[in-house]
Design a protein around this motif. Structure first.
Motif, PDB file in Angstrom:
ATOM      1  N   LYS A 154       0.844  -1.190   0.000  1.00 55.31           N
ATOM      2  CA  LYS A 154       0.000   0.000   0.000  1.00 55.31           C
ATOM      3  C   LYS A 154       0.882   1.244   0.000  1.00 55.31           C
ATOM      4  O   LYS A 154       1.884   1.310   0.693  1.00 55.31           O
ATOM      5  N   LEU A 195      -8.868   4.475 -11.041  1.00 52.46           N
ATOM      6  CA  LEU A 195      -8.363   3.748  -9.868  1.00 52.46           C
ATOM      7  C   LEU A 195      -9.467   2.939  -9.196  1.00 52.46           C
ATOM      8  O   LEU A 195      -9.214   1.843  -8.683  1.00 52.46           O
ATOM      9  N   THR A 240     -10.108  -0.191 -11.516  1.00 51.75           N
ATOM     10  CA  THR A 240      -9.071  -1.221 -11.429  1.00 51.75           C
ATOM     11  C   THR A 240      -9.025  -1.885 -10.054  1.00 51.75           C
ATOM     12  O   THR A 240      -8.333  -2.883  -9.882  1.00 51.75           O
ATOM     13  N   GLU A 297      -7.663  -0.590  -7.468  1.00 49.31           N
ATOM     14  CA  GLU A 297      -6.400  -0.256  -6.810  1.00 49.31           C
ATOM     15  C   GLU A 297      -6.578   0.707  -5.642  1.00 49.31           C
ATOM     16  O   GLU A 297      -5.723   0.794  -4.768  1.00 49.31           O
ATOM     17  N   TRP A 324      -4.454   9.826  -2.230  1.00 49.27           N
ATOM     18  CA  TRP A 324      -4.962   8.494  -2.535  1.00 49.27           C
ATOM     19  C   TRP A 324      -4.175   7.510  -1.687  1.00 49.27           C
ATOM     20  O   TRP A 324      -2.972   7.672  -1.505  1.00 49.27           O
ATOM     21  N   LEU A 367      -3.425   3.612  -2.170  1.00 50.90           N
ATOM     22  CA  LEU A 367      -3.582   2.612  -3.215  1.00 50.90           C
ATOM     23  C   LEU A 367      -2.900   1.312  -2.840  1.00 50.90           C
ATOM     24  O   LEU A 367      -1.886   1.313  -2.137  1.00 50.90           O
ATOM     25  N   ASP A 368      -3.448   0.213  -3.308  1.00 50.34           N
ATOM     26  CA  ASP A 368      -2.832  -1.094  -3.145  1.00 50.34           C
ATOM     27  C   ASP A 368      -2.216  -1.449  -4.497  1.00 50.34           C
ATOM     28  O   ASP A 368      -2.882  -2.017  -5.369  1.00 50.34           O
ATOM     29  N   VAL A 369      -0.962  -1.050  -4.674  1.00 51.39           N
ATOM     30  CA  VAL A 369      -0.266  -1.173  -5.961  1.00 51.39           C
ATOM     31  C   VAL A 369       1.221  -1.427  -5.727  1.00 51.39           C
ATOM     32  O   VAL A 369       1.704  -1.336  -4.604  1.00 51.39           O
ATOM     33  N   SER A 370       1.927  -1.690  -6.800  1.00 46.81           N
ATOM     34  CA  SER A 370       3.386  -1.787  -6.720  1.00 46.81           C
ATOM     35  C   SER A 370       3.968  -0.382  -6.645  1.00 46.81           C
ATOM     36  O   SER A 370       3.300   0.604  -6.987  1.00 46.81           O
ATOM     37  N   ARG A 413       3.870   1.224 -10.058  1.00 46.46           N
ATOM     38  CA  ARG A 413       2.540   1.739 -10.422  1.00 46.46           C
ATOM     39  C   ARG A 413       2.248   3.035  -9.664  1.00 46.46           C
ATOM     40  O   ARG A 413       1.705   3.981 -10.229  1.00 46.46           O
ATOM     41  N   ALA A 414       2.598   3.111  -8.390  1.00 48.97           N
ATOM     42  CA  ALA A 414       2.361   4.331  -7.602  1.00 48.97           C
ATOM     43  C   ALA A 414       3.114   5.510  -8.230  1.00 48.97           C
ATOM     44  O   ALA A 414       2.555   6.606  -8.355  1.00 48.97           O
TER      45      ALA A 414
END
Length: 115
Positions: free
Chosen positions: A2, A37, A40, A42, A83, A85-88, A91-92
């Motif tokens: 996250k 977002l 997806t 995310e 934001w 986000l639950d991403v790599s 990606r962030a």
């Protein structure tokens, strides 16, 4: 993982000198990004913040916490929204870069500590 992506500027005095078209474009970009977002899956959380002139900062002065008007009087930019986000990390950074390319305002990307 996250990540919290924090947007600075885009409110109050930071909009001075910007054209109505630019402001409209910023609004459209942020609405598009929010929708993407969400689509997806995310996004964990997202909030826009009120104008910094309506903020209160609590500082430690003379041995006690003291609320004062305004956010960070010593800096020009203040937090406008975020934001989570639950991403790599890649990606962030891609998301933040997309917004910065339009706004030219800084965005901070920070991994959230878990556990």
């Amino acid at each position: 993982m996250k990540y919290m992506i924090m947007m600075f500027g885009g409110l109050g005095a930071s909009l001075e000198g910007r054209s109505p078209e630019w402001v409209k474009g910023l609004h459209e970009l942020m609405m598009t990004m929010d929708a993407e977002l969400k689509d997806t899956g995310e996004i964990v959380a997202s909030h826009k913040l009120m104008d910094p002139e309506r903020a209160t900062t609590v500082r430690f002065q003379s041995g006690a916490p003291v609320p004062t008007d305004g956010p960070f009087a010593e800096i020009k930019e203040s937090l406008a929204g975020y934001w989570i986000l639950d991403v790599s990390e890649e990606r962030a950074l891609e998301i933040a870069s997309r917004v910065v390319a339009y706004t030219e305002y800084p965005m901070e990307v920070r991994r959230i500590m878990e556990g």
